[in-house]
Design a protein around this motif. Structure first.
Motif, PDB file in Angstrom:
ATOM      1  N   SER A   1      56.570  40.505  28.620  1.00 12.24           N
ATOM      2  CA  SER A   1      56.943  39.346  29.424  1.00 12.24           C
ATOM      3  C   SER A   1      58.064  39.737  30.381  1.00 12.24           C
ATOM      4  N   LYS A   2      57.887  39.376  31.637  1.00  8.95           N
ATOM      5  CA  LYS A   2      58.870  39.690  32.683  1.00  8.95           C
ATOM      6  C   LYS A   2      59.921  38.595  32.836  1.00  8.95           C
ATOM      7  N   GLY A   3      59.858  37.554  32.000  1.00 10.42           N
ATOM      8  CA  GLY A   3      60.757  36.423  32.143  1.00 10.42           C
ATOM      9  C   GLY A   3      60.062  35.299  32.891  1.00 10.42           C
ATOM     10  N   VAL A   4      60.654  34.125  32.842  1.00  6.67           N
ATOM     11  CA  VAL A   4      60.070  32.939  33.474  1.00  6.67           C
ATOM     12  C   VAL A   4      59.947  33.129  34.982  1.00  6.67           C
ATOM     13  N   GLU A   5      60.966  33.741  35.577  1.00  7.00           N
ATOM     14  CA  GLU A   5      60.975  33.960  37.027  1.00  7.00           C
ATOM     15  C   GLU A   5      60.655  35.407  37.388  1.00  7.00           C
ATOM     16  N   SER A   6      60.099  36.154  36.445  1.00  2.00           N
ATOM     17  CA  SER A   6      59.720  37.563  36.632  1.00  2.00           C
ATOM     18  C   SER A   6      60.892  38.446  37.051  1.00  2.00           C
ATOM     19  N   SER A   7      62.087  38.166  36.502  1.00  2.00           N
ATOM     20  CA  SER A   7      63.278  38.947  36.833  1.00  2.00           C
ATOM     21  C   SER A   7      63.402  40.244  36.039  1.00  2.00           C
ATOM     22  N   LEU A   8      62.720  40.324  34.911  1.00  5.43           N
ATOM     23  CA  LEU A   8      62.797  41.510  34.061  1.00  5.43           C
ATOM     24  C   LEU A   8      61.762  42.540  34.511  1.00  5.43           C
ATOM     25  N   LYS A   9      62.236  43.699  34.854  1.00  3.82           N
ATOM     26  CA  LYS A   9      61.350  44.782  35.303  1.00  3.82           C
ATOM     27  C   LYS A   9      60.822  45.572  34.099  1.00  3.82           C
ATOM     28  N   VAL A  10      59.883  46.473  34.373  1.00  2.00           N
ATOM     29  CA  VAL A  10      59.349  47.390  33.360  1.00  2.00           C
ATOM     30  C   VAL A  10      59.421  48.791  33.954  1.00  2.00           C
ATOM     31  N   MET A  11      60.072  49.687  33.245  1.00  4.04           N
ATOM     32  CA  MET A  11      60.211  51.062  33.735  1.00  4.04           C
ATOM     33  C   MET A  11      58.856  51.765  33.745  1.00  4.04           C
ATOM     34  N   ASP A  12      58.652  52.631  34.735  1.00  2.00           N
ATOM     35  CA  ASP A  12      57.417  53.422  34.807  1.00  2.00           C
ATOM     36  C   ASP A  12      57.220  54.251  33.537  1.00  2.00           C
ATOM     37  N   SER A  13      58.311  54.767  32.982  1.00  2.80           N
ATOM     38  CA  SER A  13      58.205  55.589  31.771  1.00  2.80           C
ATOM     39  C   SER A  13      57.715  54.769  30.574  1.00  2.80           C
ATOM     40  N   THR A  14      57.955  53.474  30.574  1.00  2.00           N
ATOM     41  CA  THR A  14      57.453  52.594  29.516  1.00  2.00           C
ATOM     42  C   THR A  14      55.936  52.482  29.615  1.00  2.00           C
ATOM     43  N   ILE A  15      55.457  52.292  30.822  1.00  2.00           N
ATOM     44  CA  ILE A  15      54.015  52.203  31.058  1.00  2.00           C
ATOM     45  C   ILE A  15      53.343  53.525  30.698  1.00  2.00           C
ATOM     46  N   GLU A  16      53.961  54.629  31.066  1.00  2.00           N
ATOM     47  CA  GLU A  16      53.405  55.946  30.747  1.00  2.00           C
ATOM     48  C   GLU A  16      53.310  56.154  29.234  1.00  2.00           C
ATOM     49  N   LEU A  17      54.305  55.679  28.484  1.00  2.62           N
ATOM     50  CA  LEU A  17      54.269  55.819  27.033  1.00  2.62           C
ATOM     51  C   LEU A  17      53.122  55.006  26.431  1.00  2.62           C
ATOM     52  N   LEU A  18      52.904  53.816  26.929  1.00  3.10           N
ATOM     53  CA  LEU A  18      51.778  53.004  26.454  1.00  3.10           C
ATOM     54  C   LEU A  18      50.449  53.696  26.759  1.00  3.10           C
ATOM     55  N   LYS A  19      50.324  54.240  27.956  1.00  5.82           N
ATOM     56  CA  LYS A  19      49.102  54.958  28.333  1.00  5.82           C
ATOM     57  C   LYS A  19      48.896  56.186  27.442  1.00  5.82           C
ATOM     58  N   LYS A  20      49.978  56.919  27.161  1.00  4.23           N
ATOM     59  CA  LYS A  20      49.904  58.118  26.324  1.00  4.23           C
ATOM     60  C   LYS A  20      49.335  57.786  24.948  1.00  4.23           C
ATOM     61  N   HIS A  21      49.657  56.597  24.445  1.00  6.04           N
ATOM     62  CA  HIS A  21      49.185  56.182  23.123  1.00  6.04           C
ATOM     63  C   HIS A  21      47.904  55.357  23.193  1.00  6.04           C
ATOM     64  N   ASN A  22      47.287  55.320  24.379  1.00  4.80           N
ATOM     65  CA  ASN A  22      46.035  54.570  24.585  1.00  4.80           C
ATOM     66  C   ASN A  22      46.142  53.108  24.154  1.00  4.80           C
ATOM     67  N   ILE A  23      47.267  52.496  24.483  1.00  2.00           N
ATOM     68  CA  ILE A  23      47.500  51.094  24.146  1.00  2.00           C
ATOM     69  C   ILE A  23      47.256  50.252  25.388  1.00  2.00           C
ATOM     70  N   GLU A  24      46.374  49.270  25.233  1.00  2.00           N
ATOM     71  CA  GLU A  24      46.135  48.312  26.317  1.00  2.00           C
ATOM     72  C   GLU A  24      47.416  47.509  26.504  1.00  2.00           C
ATOM     73  N   TYR A  25      47.793  47.266  27.755  1.00  2.00           N
ATOM     74  CA  TYR A  25      49.030  46.514  27.994  1.00  2.00           C
ATOM     75  C   TYR A  25      48.836  45.512  29.115  1.00  2.00           C
ATOM     76  N   HIS A  26      49.670  44.474  29.059  1.00  2.00           N
ATOM     77  CA  HIS A  26      49.667  43.424  30.070  1.00  2.00           C
ATOM     78  C   HIS A  26      51.121  43.098  30.385  1.00  2.00           C
ATOM     79  N   ILE A  27      51.440  43.005  31.672  1.00  4.27           N
ATOM     80  CA  ILE A  27      52.790  42.666  32.119  1.00  4.27           C
ATOM     81  C   ILE A  27      52.673  41.375  32.924  1.00  4.27           C
ATOM     82  N   LEU A  28      53.259  40.308  32.390  1.00  6.69           N
ATOM     83  CA  LEU A  28      53.064  38.972  32.963  1.00  6.69           C
ATOM     84  C   LEU A  28      54.362  38.173  32.915  1.00  6.69           C
TER      85      LEU A  28
END
Length: 127
Positions: free
Chosen positions: A73-100
């Motif tokens: 969750s990026k927060g109600v107003e989408s103020s919380l970011k997600v680092m690229d390295s976080t996304i890469e770690l999810l991909k490395k572990h073959n985990i489906e992810y959603h950022i909303l």
């Protein structure tokens, strides 16, 4: 032998600005949810801030608990970011992810939790 509750991801019963009510865990501001449980998400544990955002260290617990799907969750107003390295770690572990934004993240999480996915999430209930 694992208990069936180890696969159960608690639902979000209610959400409003600054308050989330988690099935079996009560109320709080920000939460980590995962198969078998939930706990408050304390940003100071990893030094998380709105920018650069959710770090790999924030999702490590979700990976360790065997999540197949992760909702961030990026927060109600989408103020919380997600680092690229976080996304890469999810991909490395073959985990489906959603950022909303939080409202959409809660809806998707609850839908998938009801379908018995091993789902986890990080939820920010303000900005």
């Amino acid at each position: 032998m694992k208990n069936d509750l180890d696969n159960f991801s608690p639902k979000i019963l209610n959400f409003s600005w600054g308050v989330m009510d988690i099935e079996g865990y009560g109320q709080g501001k920000d939460f980590k949810l995962y198969p078998g449980g939930a706990r408050p998400w304390n940003w100071s544990e990893t030094g998380t801030e709105h920018s650069p955002g959710i770090q790999p260290a924030d999702i490590k617990e979700l990976i360790d608990r065997g999540c197949q799907v992760v909702v961030l969750s990026k927060g109600v107003e989408s103020s919380l970011k997600v680092m690229d390295s976080t996304i890469e770690l999810l991909k490395k572990h073959n985990i489906e992810y959603h950022i909303l934004d939080t409202k959409k993240a809660v809806e998707l999480y609850n839908k998938l939790a009801g379908e018995n996915f091993r789902i986890g999430g990080l939820f920010h209930s303000t900005c």
